[in-house]
Design a protein around this motif. Structure first.
Motif, short mmCIF file in Angstrom:
data_model
loop_
_atom_site.label_atom_id
_atom_site.label_comp_id
_atom_site.label_asym_id
_atom_site.label_seq_id
_atom_site.Cartn_x
_atom_site.Cartn_y
_atom_site.Cartn_z
N VAL A 97 27.45 2.60 19.90
CA VAL A 97 26.87 3.75 19.32
C VAL A 97 25.96 3.84 18.43
N LEU A 98 26.27 3.43 17.50
CA LEU A 98 25.23 3.17 16.24
C LEU A 98 24.15 2.34 16.40
N MET A 99 24.44 1.00 17.27
CA MET A 99 23.19 0.37 17.48
C MET A 99 22.19 1.17 18.43
N VAL A 100 22.78 1.92 19.45
CA VAL A 100 21.58 2.63 20.07
C VAL A 100 20.81 3.78 19.38
N MET A 101 21.93 4.27 18.52
CA MET A 101 21.03 5.34 17.77
C MET A 101 20.14 4.67 16.72
N ALA A 102 20.38 3.55 15.99
CA ALA A 102 19.50 3.05 15.35
C ALA A 102 18.37 2.38 15.85
N HIS A 103 18.34 1.96 17.12
CA HIS A 103 17.34 1.53 17.81
C HIS A 103 16.51 2.75 18.15
N LYS A 104 16.97 3.84 18.88
CA LYS A 104 16.34 5.07 19.27
C LYS A 104 15.56 6.05 18.43
N LEU A 105 16.69 6.49 17.52
CA LEU A 105 16.41 7.43 16.43
C LEU A 105 15.77 6.87 15.30
N TYR A 106 14.49 6.95 14.84
CA TYR A 106 13.77 6.26 13.97
C TYR A 106 13.96 7.27 12.53
N GLY A 107 14.06 8.38 12.98
CA GLY A 107 14.22 9.32 11.84
C GLY A 107 15.50 9.37 11.18
N GLU A 108 16.60 8.99 11.95
CA GLU A 108 17.89 9.06 11.27
C GLU A 108 18.23 7.80 10.76
N ARG A 109 17.32 6.79 10.65
CA ARG A 109 17.87 5.52 9.99
C ARG A 109 18.19 5.73 8.46
N GLN A 110 17.67 6.53 7.62
CA GLN A 110 17.79 6.93 6.50
C GLN A 110 19.20 7.39 6.40
N THR A 111 19.69 8.41 7.08
CA THR A 111 20.88 9.04 7.16
C THR A 111 21.89 7.97 7.41
N MET A 112 21.71 6.99 8.19
CA MET A 112 22.77 6.11 8.41
C MET A 112 22.96 5.15 7.37
N VAL A 113 21.88 4.83 6.72
CA VAL A 113 21.94 3.86 5.53
C VAL A 113 22.87 4.56 4.67
N GLU A 114 22.48 5.84 4.18
CA GLU A 114 23.01 6.73 3.24
C GLU A 114 24.69 6.83 3.66
N ALA A 115 25.05 6.77 4.86
CA ALA A 115 26.54 6.92 5.33
C ALA A 115 27.19 5.54 5.23
N GLY A 116 26.61 4.64 4.75
CA GLY A 116 27.05 3.19 4.41
C GLY A 116 27.04 2.64 5.56
N LEU A 117 26.30 2.42 6.51
CA LEU A 117 26.06 1.73 7.61
C LEU A 117 25.67 0.06 7.64
N VAL A 118 24.85 -0.05 6.48
CA VAL A 118 24.44 -1.64 5.91
C VAL A 118 25.72 -2.12 5.63
N SER A 119 26.50 -1.92 4.43
CA SER A 119 27.63 -2.54 4.24
C SER A 119 28.87 -2.87 5.25
N ALA A 120 28.80 -1.69 6.03
CA ALA A 120 29.79 -1.64 6.97
C ALA A 120 29.45 -2.71 8.20
N SER A 121 28.33 -2.73 8.41
CA SER A 121 27.59 -3.68 9.52
C SER A 121 27.86 -5.43 8.96
N LEU A 122 27.67 -5.23 7.48
CA LEU A 122 27.57 -6.43 6.82
C LEU A 122 29.04 -7.05 6.99
N GLU A 123 30.12 -6.31 6.76
CA GLU A 123 31.36 -6.77 6.86
C GLU A 123 31.88 -6.91 8.25
#
Length: 510
Positions: A363-389
């Motif tokens: 779900v997050l992969m599709v939204m990160a790929h399609k919703l350009y304007g929401e990527r900053q919100t995803m990063v602020e939600a901790g998506l980068v660190s959770a994805s790295l883990e």
């Protein structure tokens, strides 16, 4: 000297008497084996066929019966051997007779079994025909009893399900839903449910007869809904929605709002199993893209997101969201919910549920790929660190999807840098310089300024990425230490410190 000639019956020897002249020569015929041996050979051929393992016995007897050995002792010895051979033949004959008797007994035992099986099937067919006939009777009690019989007979036997449908059991069962007796309705609903289990032809036939309309009409006509009737209807929607050709029909009929209402209903009269059946039916219907807009009209997305955390239903909820996110309106419905990204990011940390991790990462992969304007919100939600883990500790599928998420977020950062300089940074740097020397100097100065600013911006970007990677690695190391039950004062080795200190964005699994 004797000369032997063979024919189809046996060997016959024609012996000339030595010492006689041609005129007075006498001839006599003698068989090459005795009468007992001949009878034994015929017996072997008739009973089981001649066998090669007895040929040496025939040879011995022929040698014993040679006329040249006709003396007293030879005759006695031959008689004893013949008697012994006859006793042996009787024993062999008895053994063959016993085998023949066994075969006959087996044939006699198999034949009655086949006849019994045939009679049993005939009786079952008569019973099925009688049951279908009772479904069309005028007596209400007889019809109710027949529906209960159909439910029991079709519960575990796939052949009986098909036979009952061929005999015409489906139309009268659907017609019973128009009765006012609730027990008859319940009996008919569960009979239809069992007829459709594992039989796609029956599922299609049930829908074709008009059961969807009758079930929805039955729900609307109830002033005080009977929970048993409601649960039976939900179970039928679950079974019928498993067939792909039924999905659009059920979705456009108005069944989706009823299923959503049943799912959201916290009334204790509806069992937890019925709510799970409603969730499963919604998942089946969400597979058809034409039903996504109807599902979104019910405003079920916030309810599903809030239900995440209940491990009994979380994986099925994420499956529905995975189907919803495939459409633009579905992605918008998820993104407008305030806590959607923090909730989904939290699922990425459910190491005890790989299935939930894989679906949430999708779900997050599709939204990160399609919703350009929401990527900053995803990063602020901790998506980068959770994805790295997740790239370190997740399943193979989850790691692949997490890597794709990181790739999308990294591309977005690079795009933001280029857009901050007019959106065509490479053209500004590499464009050929044309004009006078003065303009050429101005262009050179401007290009140098752009290059310096771009390098400064890129260096800041690299520093930010490097810092982010180091923080993520240290965070993951602390989690690994905690999971390994190591002492709290555990200090990472110098090698690990040097590794985290020298790590760059190139270490990311892009």
């Amino acid at each position: 000297m004797a000369k032997c000639h063979s024919n189809t019956i046996g060997s016959v020897a024609v012996d000339g008497i030595a010492g006689a002249n041609a005129a007075t020569r006498h001839f006599r015929f003698c068989t090459s084996f005795s009468g007992a041996a001949f009878r034994r050979r015929i017996y072997d051929a008739v009973s089981c066929g001649g066998s090669s393992r007895y040929r040496h016995r025939y040879k011995d007897e022929m040698m014993d019966e040679d006329p040249s050995t006709e003396n007293g002792s030879a005759s006695a010895s031959r008689g004893l051997k013949e008697e012994e051979q006859q006793r042996r033949n009787r024993r062999l004959g008895n053994g063959r007779s016993d085998k023949l008797v066994d075969l006959l007994n087996l044939a006699e035992s198999v034949e009655p079994e086949n006849e019994a099986e045939t009679r049993r099937k005939e009786e079952e067919l008569k019973e099925l025909k009688r049951t279908v006939k009772d479904l069309q009777a005028e007596d209400l009690g007889m019809r109710k009893s027949a529906a209960s019989n159909v439910r029991l007979m079709a519960k575990e036997d796939l052949v009986i399900r098909g036979t009952l449908a061929l005999l015409g059991a489906i139309p009268p069962l659907v017609a019973m839903l128009d009765l006012e007796d609730e027990q008859s309705q319940i009996a008919a609903l569960y009979a239809l449910l069992n007829l459709g289990i594992g039989n796609n032809a029956n599922k299609a036939a049930i829908v074709k007869v008009g059961v969807i309309h009758k079930m929805l009409k039955l729900i609307k006509s109830q002033t005080a809904p009977n929970s048993s009737v409601t649960e039976a209807i939900i179970a039928n929607f679950l079974g019928l929605s498993a067939l792909d050709s039924n999905k659009p029909v059920i979705g456009s009929s108005g069944a989706i709002p009823f299923l959503v209402k049943s799912l959201q209903n916290t009334d204790s009269r509806i069992s937890n199993q019925a709510r799970q059946d409603a969730l499963e039916a919604l998942f089946n219907l969400s597979i058809a893209s034409s039903n996504i807009s109807i599902i979104l009209e019910t405003d079920i997305i916030p309810f599903l997101l809030n239900m995440l955390g209940d491990m009994e239903v979380s994986e099925r909820i994420l499956s529905i969201l995975s189907n919803v996110v495939s459409t633009p309106e579905g992605r918008r419905a998820i993104s407008v919910f305030p806590d959607a990204f923090p909730i989904l990011v939290d699922v990425l940390n459910w190491t005890d549920s790989p299935g939930c991790q894989e679906k949430a990462s999708y779900v997050l992969m599709v939204m990160a790929h399609k919703l350009y304007g929401e990527r900053q919100t995803m990063v602020e939600a901790g998506l980068v660190s959770a994805s790295l883990e997740l790239t370190l500790l997740g399943s193979a599928l989850a790691q692949k999807r997490a890597s794709r998420i990181l790739e999308c977020l990294r591309y977005d950062k690079g795009k933001q840098v280029s857009e901050s300089f007019g959106g065509n940074l490479s053209a500004a740097v590499s464009a050929p310089i044309i004009g006078t020397s003065s303009s050429s100097n101005c262009n050179n100065i401007d290009s140098k300024i752009y290059v310096e600013e771009s390098e400064e911006a890129m260096s800041m970007e690299k520093k930010a990425v490097k810092q982010l990677v180091q923080q993520s690695l240290q965070y993951n190391m602390r989690k690994i230490v905690k999971r390994a039950n190591l002492p709290q004062d555990f200090v990472p080795s110098e090698h690990f410190k040097s590794l985290t200190a020298s790590s760059t964005s190139k270490s990311l699994p892009f």
